[in-house]
Design an enzyme around this catalytic site. Sequence first.
Site, PDB file in Angstrom:
ATOM      1  N   SER A 143      -6.708  -5.452   0.902  1.00  0.00           N
ATOM      2  CA  SER A 143      -6.797  -5.920  -0.475  1.00  0.00           C
ATOM      3  C   SER A 143      -6.547  -7.413  -0.478  1.00  0.00           C
ATOM      4  O   SER A 143      -5.774  -7.932   0.329  1.00  0.00           O
ATOM      5  CB  SER A 143      -5.755  -5.232  -1.361  1.00  0.00           C
ATOM      6  OG  SER A 143      -5.659  -5.870  -2.632  1.00  0.00           O
ATOM      7  N   TYR A 152       2.915  -2.230  -2.836  1.00  0.00           N
ATOM      8  CA  TYR A 152       1.476  -2.169  -2.559  1.00  0.00           C
ATOM      9  C   TYR A 152       1.025  -3.394  -1.773  1.00  0.00           C
ATOM     10  O   TYR A 152       0.303  -3.280  -0.779  1.00  0.00           O
ATOM     11  CB  TYR A 152       0.710  -2.083  -3.878  1.00  0.00           C
ATOM     12  CG  TYR A 152      -0.796  -2.042  -3.732  1.00  0.00           C
ATOM     13  CD1 TYR A 152      -1.454  -0.854  -3.441  1.00  0.00           C
ATOM     14  CD2 TYR A 152      -1.558  -3.198  -3.888  1.00  0.00           C
ATOM     15  CE1 TYR A 152      -2.829  -0.813  -3.307  1.00  0.00           C
ATOM     16  CE2 TYR A 152      -2.940  -3.163  -3.751  1.00  0.00           C
ATOM     17  CZ  TYR A 152      -3.567  -1.973  -3.459  1.00  0.00           C
ATOM     18  OH  TYR A 152      -4.939  -1.940  -3.320  1.00  0.00           O
TER      19      TYR A 152
END
Length: 260
Positions: free
Chosen positions: A146, A162
């Site tokens: 990401s 995350y």
Amino acid sequence: MSENWLSHKSIVIIGGTTGLGFSAAKAMVNHGASVVVVGRNPENCLIAELNLGSSARAMQGDATHSQTSLAAIQLCIREFGSFDGLYHVAGGTGRQFGEGSLHKLTLESWNKALDLNLTSLMLSNQAAVQTFLGMNKGGTILNMGSVLGHAPSSDLFSDHAYATAKSAVIGFSKSIAATYAKNNIRVNVLAPGVIENSESENSDLHQLIPEKQILDGGRFTQNQDLDGSAVYFMSDYSKFSTGQVLAIDGGWSVTDRNHF
């Protein structure tokens, strides 16, 4: 791209029944591959298999369970006679368990985020490497990172667990790429920008995205934005690339608009 880029390739996609994974599965089938897609929801598995056609099989399974990826790879070999590549897409946030900024972060959400995004990926990569070594052949692994793993935004994306997991995906992938390059096993990472979903219904976010992801008029990342890169890394055209991180983020990584 030629439609034969993935001819004779048999690929397993962990998290391949919805979203980014399903979009990639369709692209890979269109480029000649046979695929096994894995998802947790049985209905999504059925829909995926019906839509992907005779060159695909769907398997229900939880990527955080130790035998799921190995079972999918074995299914791929049984059904299609080979196993050539793994694309790990599965992941998620721990927001429902209390994920957020460090001062609010719960241990449950921390563990959940690492389990969903990192432990599941370790298990699938381990199963792929063990299979490649056992078959005495090379192969390719593509992992999902990401943009938030290397280019955080201070205000709107303070999901520290995350971000940690996605950053660790890069370190893990580079480490195993270095170890198994001698075995002709390639490991690379795609790092998408922010994708619009049910968790992105935020007016501030909708203002930020056109200023950070400025390509194509300024918009959220779409599932199909990653398809071409996924096909490339699964193909022999990438046979001399390993340990690489490709950001597909509309310019997020190179803009300086990080907060309001």
